[in-house]
Write a protein that holds these residues in place. Structure first.
Motif, PDB file in Angstrom:
ATOM      1  N   SER A 151       2.038  -8.614   8.150  1.00  0.00           N
ATOM      2  CA  SER A 151       2.707  -8.433   6.866  1.00  0.00           C
ATOM      3  C   SER A 151       1.823  -7.664   5.887  1.00  0.00           C
ATOM      4  N   ILE A 152       0.497  -7.893   5.974  1.00  0.00           N
ATOM      5  CA  ILE A 152      -0.406  -7.165   5.086  1.00  0.00           C
ATOM      6  C   ILE A 152      -0.314  -5.669   5.362  1.00  0.00           C
ATOM      7  N   MET A 153      -0.278  -5.288   6.640  1.00  0.00           N
ATOM      8  CA  MET A 153      -0.198  -3.872   6.978  1.00  0.00           C
ATOM      9  C   MET A 153       1.134  -3.271   6.554  1.00  0.00           C
ATOM     10  N   LEU A 154       2.197  -4.043   6.692  1.00  0.00           N
ATOM     11  CA  LEU A 154       3.498  -3.546   6.245  1.00  0.00           C
ATOM     12  C   LEU A 154       3.441  -3.266   4.746  1.00  0.00           C
ATOM     13  N   LEU A 155       2.911  -4.206   3.978  1.00  0.00           N
ATOM     14  CA  LEU A 155       2.844  -4.050   2.520  1.00  0.00           C
ATOM     15  C   LEU A 155       1.938  -2.883   2.144  1.00  0.00           C
ATOM     16  N   TYR A 156       0.858  -2.745   2.897  1.00  0.00           N
ATOM     17  CA  TYR A 156      -0.093  -1.670   2.643  1.00  0.00           C
ATOM     18  C   TYR A 156       0.592  -0.318   2.849  1.00  0.00           C
ATOM     19  N   LEU A 157       1.383  -0.230   3.916  1.00  0.00           N
ATOM     20  CA  LEU A 157       2.069   1.025   4.200  1.00  0.00           C
ATOM     21  C   LEU A 157       3.226   1.265   3.237  1.00  0.00           C
ATOM     22  N   GLU A 158       3.683   0.199   2.604  1.00  0.00           N
ATOM     23  CA  GLU A 158       4.725   0.342   1.587  1.00  0.00           C
ATOM     24  C   GLU A 158       4.072   0.679   0.247  1.00  0.00           C
ATOM     25  N   GLU A 159       2.787   0.965   0.291  1.00  0.00           N
ATOM     26  CA  GLU A 159       2.015   1.372  -0.879  1.00  0.00           C
ATOM     27  C   GLU A 159       1.918   0.318  -1.974  1.00  0.00           C
ATOM     28  N   LYS A 160       1.829  -0.930  -1.536  1.00  0.00           N
ATOM     29  CA  LYS A 160       1.577  -2.007  -2.495  1.00  0.00           C
ATOM     30  C   LYS A 160       0.081  -2.027  -2.813  1.00  0.00           C
ATOM     31  N   THR A 161      -0.260  -2.411  -4.030  1.00  0.00           N
ATOM     32  CA  THR A 161      -1.679  -2.514  -4.392  1.00  0.00           C
ATOM     33  C   THR A 161      -2.268  -3.790  -3.790  1.00  0.00           C
ATOM     34  N   TYR A 162      -3.611  -3.836  -3.717  1.00  0.00           N
ATOM     35  CA  TYR A 162      -4.270  -5.043  -3.211  1.00  0.00           C
ATOM     36  C   TYR A 162      -3.858  -6.253  -4.044  1.00  0.00           C
ATOM     37  N   ASP A 163      -3.704  -6.034  -5.355  1.00  0.00           N
ATOM     38  CA  ASP A 163      -3.275  -7.130  -6.239  1.00  0.00           C
ATOM     39  C   ASP A 163      -1.915  -7.667  -5.812  1.00  0.00           C
ATOM     40  N   GLU A 164      -0.981  -6.742  -5.600  1.00  0.00           N
ATOM     41  CA  GLU A 164       0.369  -7.155  -5.215  1.00  0.00           C
ATOM     42  C   GLU A 164       0.349  -7.867  -3.868  1.00  0.00           C
ATOM     43  N   ILE A 165      -0.409  -7.285  -2.930  1.00  0.00           N
ATOM     44  CA  ILE A 165      -0.470  -7.883  -1.587  1.00  0.00           C
ATOM     45  C   ILE A 165      -1.047  -9.293  -1.668  1.00  0.00           C
ATOM     46  N   SER A 166      -2.113  -9.446  -2.467  1.00  0.00           N
ATOM     47  CA  SER A 166      -2.745 -10.753  -2.540  1.00  0.00           C
ATOM     48  C   SER A 166      -1.787 -11.767  -3.168  1.00  0.00           C
ATOM     49  N   GLU A 167      -0.978 -11.294  -4.102  1.00  0.00           N
ATOM     50  CA  GLU A 167      -0.001 -12.182  -4.737  1.00  0.00           C
ATOM     51  C   GLU A 167       1.109 -12.568  -3.762  1.00  0.00           C
TER      52      GLU A 167
END
Length: 174
Positions: A126-142
């Motif tokens: 899920s982290i990689m999916l969010l990363y590729l969706e261009e989410k920031t580290y802040d958003e991903i961590s949330e």
């Protein structure tokens, strides 16, 4: 205003949000389930969980983050349970959306990602999916509920793994 028209308005708003963001539900289902039936069941389950928690969403963080969080948590706990769930509550019906899943699955970049991602652990997927969706580290961590530095560590680890997997599959195809 009667309670009935309230719940009707709620349902309409919910369905609007759902149709705007349903790509997320499909992407998350695609990274966790290879089997189409399981993906469809998971999609239904996510809709149900979103609907259940929707009334509590009082302009909380962004809607997208909420949808990602619920989709990911639902998929992961479903993987652990692997059972069919019967709903006693009526969940709003979304018009047939199977073509959206096809569009996503036919996207070559997404296909490549999927092939690499299947070997990652549940959270890293899920982290990689969010990363590729261009989410920031802040958003991903949330969304995932882990610290920002942990997000960075996991992304780097997953990138390494994906690189190895891609090299590996590249050699196989030659």
């Amino acid at each position: 205003m009667s309670n009935n028209s309230d719940s009707k308005a709620l349902k309409i708003k919910f369905l609007e949000i759902l149709s705007d963001y349903q790509g997320i539900l499909h992407k998350v289902s695609l990274i966790y389930f290879k089997n189409r039936t399981e993906r469809e069941d998971n999609f239904q389950e996510i809709v149900y969980q979103l609907w259940k928690s929707y009334p509590k969403l009082k302009k909380e963080k962004s809607i997208g983050s909420w949808i990602y969080a619920v989709s990911i948590n639902t998929s992961i706990s479903r993987l652990k349970k692997k059972s069919r769930v019967e709903y006693n509550e009526k969940v709003p019906e979304l018009a047939d959306q199977s073509n959206i899943e096809d569009e996503i699955s036919n996207n070559e970049a997404f296909q490549l990602l999927l092939n690499g991602i299947y070997n990652l652990d549940e959270v890293s997927k899920s982290i990689m999916l969010l990363y590729l969706e261009e989410k920031t580290y802040d958003e991903i961590s949330e969304i995932i509920g882990i610290s920002k530095s942990n997000v960075g560590v996991r992304i780097n680890r997953a990138k390494e793994l994906l690189k190895r997997n891609l090299k590996h599959s590249h050699h196989e195809h030659r």
